[in-house]
Design an enzyme around this catalytic site. Structure first.
Site, PDB file in Angstrom:
ATOM      1  N   PHE A 161       1.018  -1.070  -0.049  1.00 61.63           N
ATOM      2  CA  PHE A 161      -0.090  -0.193  -0.095  1.00 61.63           C
ATOM      3  C   PHE A 161       1.212   1.432  -0.121  1.00 61.63           C
ATOM      4  O   PHE A 161       0.073   2.184   0.655  1.00 61.63           O
ATOM      5  CB  PHE A 161      -0.641  -0.564   1.160  1.00 61.63           C
ATOM      6  CG  PHE A 161      -2.006  -1.061   1.484  1.00 61.63           C
ATOM      7  CD1 PHE A 161      -2.917  -1.391   0.418  1.00 61.63           C
ATOM      8  CD2 PHE A 161      -1.623  -2.342   1.927  1.00 61.63           C
ATOM      9  CE1 PHE A 161      -4.018  -2.287   0.476  1.00 61.63           C
ATOM     10  CE2 PHE A 161      -2.619  -3.375   1.685  1.00 61.63           C
ATOM     11  CZ  PHE A 161      -2.921  -3.822   1.281  1.00 61.63           C
ATOM     12  N   CYS A 200      -1.195   2.994 -10.917  1.00 58.69           N
ATOM     13  CA  CYS A 200      -1.790   2.087  -9.872  1.00 58.69           C
ATOM     14  C   CYS A 200      -3.419   2.151 -10.282  1.00 58.69           C
ATOM     15  O   CYS A 200      -4.050   1.829 -10.159  1.00 58.69           O
ATOM     16  CB  CYS A 200      -1.613   1.896  -8.696  1.00 58.69           C
ATOM     17  SG  CYS A 200       0.496   2.111  -7.694  1.00 58.69           S
TER      18      CYS A 200
END
Ligand code: UGA
Length: 477
Positions: free
Chosen positions: A152, A263
Site C-alpha cells: 500500500f 496504480c
C-alpha cells in the site's frame, strides 16, 4: 533471513532496502540488466525521497545487493518476494501477468524446501492459486508456501509507508506462511494489531478494493468541485465539512485535475474487468473511470475559458508534470492528456518540473518546450498552470512571476495557493471548485488545540460545541 525481491520498481526497491535495514540479507533481482548495472554502481533508476540513502547504507553494510540472475538468487533464499509490474493489458483493462509467470518459471527450479513465495505485485483474485499450481507442476516434490502480501506504498513517501503502515495484509492458506510473514513485519516494530491475516483470495481483493475506493473518493470530490463552481461554494470547505466525519475521513478529498499514476487507473480498470468477468458489474468503479477520463480532458477547457476563450497562439506554462509530487513517475499523469488537449487548442506549451522532465519528454508532444525553473517556463506566458503540487510552487515569487508573464493569470489545479495571496499580488487566480468569488473567505477554519479546549468551558452549560474532534472548529467571520 535471506530474502530475494524480484522486480526493482519502487515497491521492490523500497521493500528490499527496508528489509535490509531491518537486518535481513536481501538481493533485489531484475531482468533489466542495465538497471541492475546502474544499481550496482550506486545510482538510482527512480526518484523516491530517502531511497538512495537507504540503498547506499544497505550496500555498505553488505545487507543489500543486486543481481539479474533470479535462479541463482532463489537457490539461496528462504523467502522470495515477487514485486514485478502487472500493467494493464490491451483494451480490456485486465492485469498482464506475463512478468509474474516468467519470474516463477525462472525461480521454480532453484527454490529450496520450506521456502516462502510472497506475491507483492497487484494481481487478480486467484493468482496465488495459479502460482501455487504452476510451482507444483514444475517442482512436484517441493515443500513451499505461496502467500499474498499486497503493498500500500504511495510514491513520494514510500519508505515511511513501508515502515509505518496503517496495516499489513497477509493472505496465507498455511499457518507456517502466516507466522513467517507476520514475524518478519512485527520484528520491524509493526504492531501485531496492524496485521490483517486473511485468506489469499481476500488479500488479493483487498488491494484492488483499497485503490478502487480511494479513486472513488477522488472522483467524487472532483465532481463536487465542479458543482461548487456552479453554485458558488468552495470545495475545500465541503471536503473539510464532510471529512471531519470520521466515517468519511479527511484524506483523498483534494480536488484536482484527475487521478493518475501507475496504480489507480490500472487497478480500477482491472477491478471493473474482474466484476464483468464474474457477472457482478462494478458500476461505481466504471463510473469513476469514466468521470476521471472526462475530467482530464475538461481541464483544458477550463484553462481555455480562464484565458479568454481562445488559446490559439497563446503560451501556456505548465508547472509540474509528474502524476503527483515527490516522484518522477509520469505514468498516466493528468499532464499528458492536458498537454495534448492544449496543443489541439492551438496553445504553445512551455513546461517545468523539478524531477520529471526526462521521463515526460517521450510521453509529450515534441513541440513542448522545457525549462529549468518555473519562472523561465512562465516567461511570456498568458497563463501559468500548477499541475503538480510540488512544494516549491507554494513559495513562488509572485512579483517576479507577474513581471515575467504576458498576462497575470495563475490557474491552480491543485488548490495549493491562497486566493487572497495571489489576487493580492495582482493576479487573476483560478482554482478548482472555488466558486465564482474565489476571494471571499467564508471558510470554516480548524486549528489544532488539545481536545479539552474544544469544549465550551465557562459558559455554564458544560455543553460541547456543535463539532468537536481533536480540533476546535469555528466559523471564521
Ligand atoms: C496509490 C495508493 O495510494 C497506495 O496506497 C498504493 O500502494 C499505490 O497506489 C499502489 O497501488 O502501488 P500512488 O499511486 O503512489 O499510491 O499515489 P496516490 O498518492 O495515491 O495518488 C494517486 C493519484 O490520485 C495522484 O494522481 C494524485 O494526485 C491523486 N489524488 C490523490 C488526488 O487527486 N486527490 C487526492 O486527494 C489524493
Amino acid at each position: 533471513m535471506r530474502i530475494a525481491i524480484i522486480g526493482t520498481g519502487y515497491v521492490g526497491l523500497v521493500t528490499g532496502a527496508c528489509f535490509a535495514q531491518a537486518g535481513h540479507r536481501v538481493t533485489c533481482v531484475d531482468v533489466d540488466q542495465p538497471k541492475i548495472n546502474l544499481l550496482n554502481k550506486g545510482k538510482m533508476p527512480i526518484y523516491e525521497p530517502g531511497l538512495s540513502e537507504l540503498i547506499t547504507k544497505g550496500r555498505q553494510q553488505k545487507a543489500l545487493d543486486f543481481s539479474s540472475d533470479a535462479r541463482a538468487v532463489a537457490a539461496s533464499t528462504e523467502a522470495v518476494f515477487l514485486a514485478v509490474g502487472t500493467p494493464s493489458s490491451g483494451q480490456d483493462g485486465s492485469a498482464d501477468l506475463t512478468n509474474l509467470y516468467e519470474a516463477i518459471r525462472e525461480i521454480a527450479p532453484a527454490l529450496q524446501d520450506g521456502c516462502l513465495v510472497v506475491i507483492k505485485s497487484t494481481v487478480p483474485v486467484g493468482t496465488g492459486e495459479e502460482v501455487q499450481r504452476l510451482i507444483e507442476s514444475l517442482r512436484p516434490e517441493l515443500d513451499f508456501d505461496v502467500a499474498s502480501n499486497p503493498e500500500f506504498l504511495r510514491a513520494g513517501c514510500a519508505i515511511q509507508d513501508f515502515k509505518m503502515p496503517d496495516r499489513v495484509v497477509i493472505g496465507a492458506d498455511s499457518e507456517r506462511a502466516l507466522d513467517a510473514l507476520s514475524g518478519l513485519y512485527c520484528a520491524m516494530g509493526i504492531e501485531p494489531t496492524r496485521v490483517v491475516a486473511t485468506q489469499r483470495r481476500a488479500a488479493e481483493l483487498i488491494k484492488y478494493a483499497a485503490n478502487g475506493f480511494l479513486a472513488t473518493k477522488i472522483a467524487f470530490i472532483n465532481e463536487i468541485a465542479d458543482l461548487c463552481e456552479k453554485v458558488d461554494a468552495r470545495v475545500g470547505d465541503v471536503a473539510l465539512g464532510i471529512g471531519l466525519d470520521c466515517r468519511i475521513g479527511r484524506q483523498f478529498l483534494n480536488a484536482g485535475p484527475g487521478f493518475g499514476g501507475s496504480c489507480f487507473p490500472k487497478d480500477a480498470r482491472a477491478l471493473a474487468k474482474a466484476g464483468a468477468e464474474h457477472g457482478t458489474p462494478m458500476r461505481i468503479i466504471e463510473a469513476v473511470l469514466a468521470s476521471n477520463e472526462t475530467r482530464k480532458r475538461s481541464i483544458a477547457a477550463k484553462i481555455r475559458a480562464a484565458s479568454g476563450g481562445d488559446l490559439q497562439g497563446k503560451t501556456i506554462a505548465l508547472l509540474g508534470l509528474t502524476f503527483k509530487a515527490g516522484t518522477d513517475d509520469m505514468r498516466e499523469a493528468p499532464s499528458i492528456d492536458l498537454v495534448q488537449a492544449l496543443v489541439e487548442h492551438g496553445a504553445i506549451v512551455h513546461a517545468y518540473d523539478p524531477v520529471g522532465i526526462e521521463r515526460a519528454k517521450p510521453l509529450l508532444p515534441e513541440c513542448v518546450r522545457y525549462h529549468r525553473t518555473a519562472l523561465d517556463a512562465a516567461s511570456g506566458a498568458a497563463a501559468a498552470v500548477i499541475v503538480t503540487e510540488w512544494d516549491e510552487f507554494r513559495h513562488l515569487d509572485l512579483a517576479r512571476l507577474k513581471r515575467r508573464m504576458a498576462a497575470p493569470l495563475l490557474i491552480d489545479l491543485k488548490n495549493m495557493l491562497s486566493a487572497e495571496q495571489v489576487t493580492g499580488r495582482g493576479f487573476k487566480y483560478c482554482a478548482i471548485g472555488n466558486g465564482t468569488s474565489p476571494t471571499r473567505d467564508h471558510a470554516f477554519k480548524v486549528w489544532s488545540k488539545p481536545r479539552a479546549t474544544a469544549y465550551r468551558t465557562g459558559d455554564g452549560t458544560g455543553r460541547r460545541p456543535s463539532i468537536s474532534l481533536n480540533s476546535k472548529v469555528v466559523a471564521a467571520e
